[in-house]
Design a protein around this motif. Structure first.
Motif: not given
Length: 239
Positions: A210-227
């Motif tokens: 569950v933690a890994g699946a959350f990070l798999l969505i959260y981290l790329p999403g944050i990268s996109y918003l920063k970009f």
């Protein structure tokens, strides 16, 4: 920074750092239960994988919110109590601290970068964290950037007007960065998130999955918003 605003800053702080303390403490409890002969995995087997995963997630989120807010609040009050930002002839002087009062000077000609940031909650209350980063110097203590929490947009404009008069900020056109910046950030985000996900699948640990699946969505999403928010511009005086 008044005490009322200081408490507000503490409640609206980014609580991720405090959350790591909770995670480490929870892991310490788990390992010590094993040491005294209580096998938590025996209780896990009594529940379905989905129910257990949801229970753990809900409990962790609740604990995370309550404890991390308290930790952030206490840390903010102790560190930034009675903070004052004063303009001098050559720059700025910052004083703060409850248990250990500190005074730091930020000279105009030594300040290399000025940045300010917020989060979702701070955006609602229209407050920002201002950061002044200085060049290395023997005459001043520059071990870390100077952070000034709880600033209004008017206060940030006042600081910028002292450092960068309007005539040196003219004719700056902002340009978007190359998409390769986003691609690289997403690649490393996904690679990092896959580590706990793969470990959880191999070890059949639902909460790790569950933690890994959350990070798999959260981290790329944050990268996109920063970009999306990232751009650069320059003229003869300023980058």
């Amino acid at each position: 920074l008044s005490l009322a605003n200081l408490i507000k800053v503490g409640f609206l702080e980014n609580h991720i750092k405090s959350g790591w303390i909770i995670f480490v403490f929870g892991w310490w409890i788990y390992t010590n239960l094993q040491g005294v002969g209580i096998d938590a995995d025996d209780y896990i087997e009594q529940y379905s994988a989905l129910l257990y995963g949801l229970t753990i997630l809900a409990g962790f989120v609740t604990l995370f919110v309550v404890v991390s807010v308290l930790i952030s609040l206490i840390r903010t009050v102790v560190k930034y109590y009675d903070m004052k930002l004063v303009r001098t002839d050559k720059g700025f002087k910052i004083t703060h601290g409850l248990l250990n009062s500190q005074t730091v000077s930020a000279l105009d000609h030594k300040i290399q970068t000025v940045s300010w940031s917020d989060n979702l909650l701070k955006r609602l209350f229209k407050i920002f964290d201002l950061k002044l980063k200085q060049a290395s110097s023997k005459e001043i203590d520059t071990k870390q950037a100077i952070q000034i929490p709880g600033c209004s947009s008017e206060q940030i404009d006042a600081v910028l007007n002292f450092l960068y008069p309007k005539d040196i900020k003219k004719e700056i056109t902002l340009n978007k960065v190359h998409p390769s910046y986003l691609n690289r950030a997403i690649f490393f985000s996904v690679a990092f998130a896959l580590i706990p996900l793969i470990i959880g699948i191999i070890a059949k640990l639902t909460y790790v999955i569950v933690a890994g699946a959350f990070l798999l969505i959260y981290l790329p999403g944050i990268s996109y918003l920063k970009f999306k928010k990232l751009a650069y511009g320059f003229n003869e005086e300023l980058i």
